[in-house]
Design an enzyme around this catalytic site. Sequence first.
Site, PDB file in Angstrom:
ATOM      1  N   HIS A 143       0.836  -1.205   0.000  1.00 53.67           N
ATOM      2  CA  HIS A 143       0.000   0.000   0.000  1.00 53.67           C
ATOM      3  C   HIS A 143       0.869   1.253   0.000  1.00 53.67           C
ATOM      4  CE1 HIS A 143      -3.113   2.863   0.983  1.00 53.67           C
ATOM      5  NE2 HIS A 143      -2.593   3.109   2.174  1.00 53.67           N
ATOM      6  N   GLU A 206     -11.017   2.194   2.034  1.00 52.76           N
ATOM      7  CA  GLU A 206      -9.771   1.498   2.344  1.00 52.76           C
ATOM      8  C   GLU A 206     -10.117   0.135   2.928  1.00 52.76           C
ATOM      9  OE1 GLU A 206      -6.486   5.038   3.134  1.00 52.76           O
ATOM     10  OE2 GLU A 206      -7.041   3.684   4.760  1.00 52.76           O
ATOM     11  N   GLU A 208      -9.488  -2.938   4.957  1.00 52.78           N
ATOM     12  CA  GLU A 208      -8.651  -3.346   6.083  1.00 52.78           C
ATOM     13  C   GLU A 208      -9.342  -4.479   6.830  1.00 52.78           C
ATOM     14  OE1 GLU A 208      -7.304  -0.255   8.680  1.00 52.78           O
ATOM     15  OE2 GLU A 208      -7.468   1.315   7.155  1.00 52.78           O
ATOM     16  N   ASP A 241     -12.017   1.873   6.166  1.00 51.02           N
ATOM     17  CA  ASP A 241     -11.587   3.175   6.681  1.00 51.02           C
ATOM     18  C   ASP A 241     -11.816   4.227   5.582  1.00 51.02           C
ATOM     19  OD1 ASP A 241     -10.365   5.115   8.302  1.00 51.02           O
ATOM     20  OD2 ASP A 241      -8.390   4.689   7.475  1.00 51.02           O
ATOM     21  N   GLN A 248      -7.273  14.775   2.893  1.00 49.10           N
ATOM     22  CA  GLN A 248      -6.118  14.133   3.515  1.00 49.10           C
ATOM     23  C   GLN A 248      -4.791  14.705   3.020  1.00 49.10           C
ATOM     24  OE1 GLN A 248      -5.502  10.033   2.401  1.00 49.10           O
ATOM     25  NE2 GLN A 248      -4.359   9.552   4.255  1.00 49.10           N
ATOM     26  N   LYS A 261     -10.636  11.358   7.751  1.00 48.18           N
ATOM     27  CA  LYS A 261     -10.982   9.987   8.099  1.00 48.18           C
ATOM     28  C   LYS A 261     -11.967   9.858   9.252  1.00 48.18           C
ATOM     29  CE  LYS A 261      -6.696   7.744   6.546  1.00 48.18           C
ATOM     30  NZ  LYS A 261      -7.218   6.547   5.882  1.00 48.18           N
ATOM     31  N   THR A 265     -16.064   5.057  10.013  1.00 46.43           N
ATOM     32  CA  THR A 265     -15.313   3.817   9.820  1.00 46.43           C
ATOM     33  C   THR A 265     -16.310   2.685   9.957  1.00 46.43           C
ATOM     34  OG1 THR A 265     -13.304   4.784  10.783  1.00 46.43           O
ATOM     35  CG2 THR A 265     -13.414   2.383  10.662  1.00 46.43           C
ATOM     36  N   GLU A 374      -4.927   3.916  -4.997  1.00 44.71           N
ATOM     37  CA  GLU A 374      -3.850   3.070  -5.516  1.00 44.71           C
ATOM     38  C   GLU A 374      -4.110   2.646  -6.957  1.00 44.71           C
ATOM     39  OE1 GLU A 374      -2.280   0.133  -2.360  1.00 44.71           O
ATOM     40  OE2 GLU A 374      -4.226   0.818  -1.630  1.00 44.71           O
TER      41      GLU A 374
END
Length: 431
Positions: A143, A206, A208, A241, A248, A261, A265, A374
């Site tokens: 990442h 994100e 996770e 997330d 950011q 953020k 969540t 990404e």
Amino acid sequence: MIIKSLRRFKSFIGDLPPDHHFPLENLPFGVGKRIGAKGGVKCVSRIGDYAINLAELESQGFFKEILPQSTFSSKFLNKFMSQERTQWKKVREILQDLFDANNPKIRDNAELRNEVLIPIENFRQEMPAKIGDFTDFYSCKNHRDNCGKKYPLAIKPNYEWIPIAYHGRSSSVKLSGTPLRKPYGQVMHPGSDKPVYEQSQWLDFEVEMGYFIGGKTNKLGENIPIEKAADNIFGFVILNDWTARDIQLWEFTPLGPFNSKNMLTSISPWIVTLEALEPFKAPMDPQVPEPLDYLKDPHRFNYNVGLDVFFKKGGVKDSDFVKISSTNLAHLYWSVAQQVAHHTETGCNLKPGDLIGTGTLSGTTPDTVGSLLEMDCLGLKGIPYKEGSRAKFLSGGDSVKIVGQSKKGNLTIGFGECVGKVLRARTMKKE
């Protein structure tokens, strides 16, 4: 080659297909209530398409030798989490025995069976724990490297020495299905010398996993040594997330994420234990450079948990979820044991019910990453959702679904899903 069956148990509720997330080998823990029934929220487990009413089993005396009174009548799992791993394992063993095909105690008692087994369609889930604190790590080197191809600030020299993390907001950790309101915030556009306040245009997910802390945790001023860290991990959930990337990029230097953020969540509702994941343990490659002594773990391992990401475009007729990526918990560079050891090395006291995120989990290609950012950094110019149209980031009406499972032979241990829909930003009043 003949593969030995990994399915060790057969339940009286009937045969489950090999890809079912909740066989008798899993038995995750959660919280919720029977829809339309009297009484409040209770602690539960799950087998097949039923929630197991642990509070009812407790009232019948099945756990009286191993748990304090009223452990499962609470509306959160924190009291159970505060017990020790030997007790968690014993509860699982009792449940596996009670629901075994050859055990008549519940199988042949229609009244008890109806009280204990709640059809999942008649069950409403709630937050499984009262979360005291939430910490989110940044522990997947792929990442970091993927983001660094476009944003060099993502590459820091301390990364290979320290499991990096930030402290998040426990108040905005919510259950799967909770919608996300697209945020406003400060954004600095390239070439400008002054930020603007506007609706985020780079809203991202994100992928996770999160794990809940449990057991006899450390006191303030003490640490949890790496060889004992696993004793303080109660179990895993899927974690999303959500991140406003444009907010950011402007705020994260020098102190890291904040408003980008803290709006939401998301976590999946079923907590899968380390015992259920035992068949999926995987060794990790040696770390170079070798970590400092307090982070050295001769038995360093991870779990093979596949995480599939699905996207649905809002406002598109007949749109459905389309798989856009497949990643895995096994991509971690810093193990969860190393995360716990580092978190407490200064004497920070963890508590049962605390939630820790692993950080975004990614491979090295656009179809194996854990975020849209990404994909962009690796050259994928948006997700195709209809002919000639691509979505680079999330808009109002879009939905993201993450499905997690571990598979080996004929055994599947699943987490269910973590779903979230983006709502349009609030209407701003004109001055």
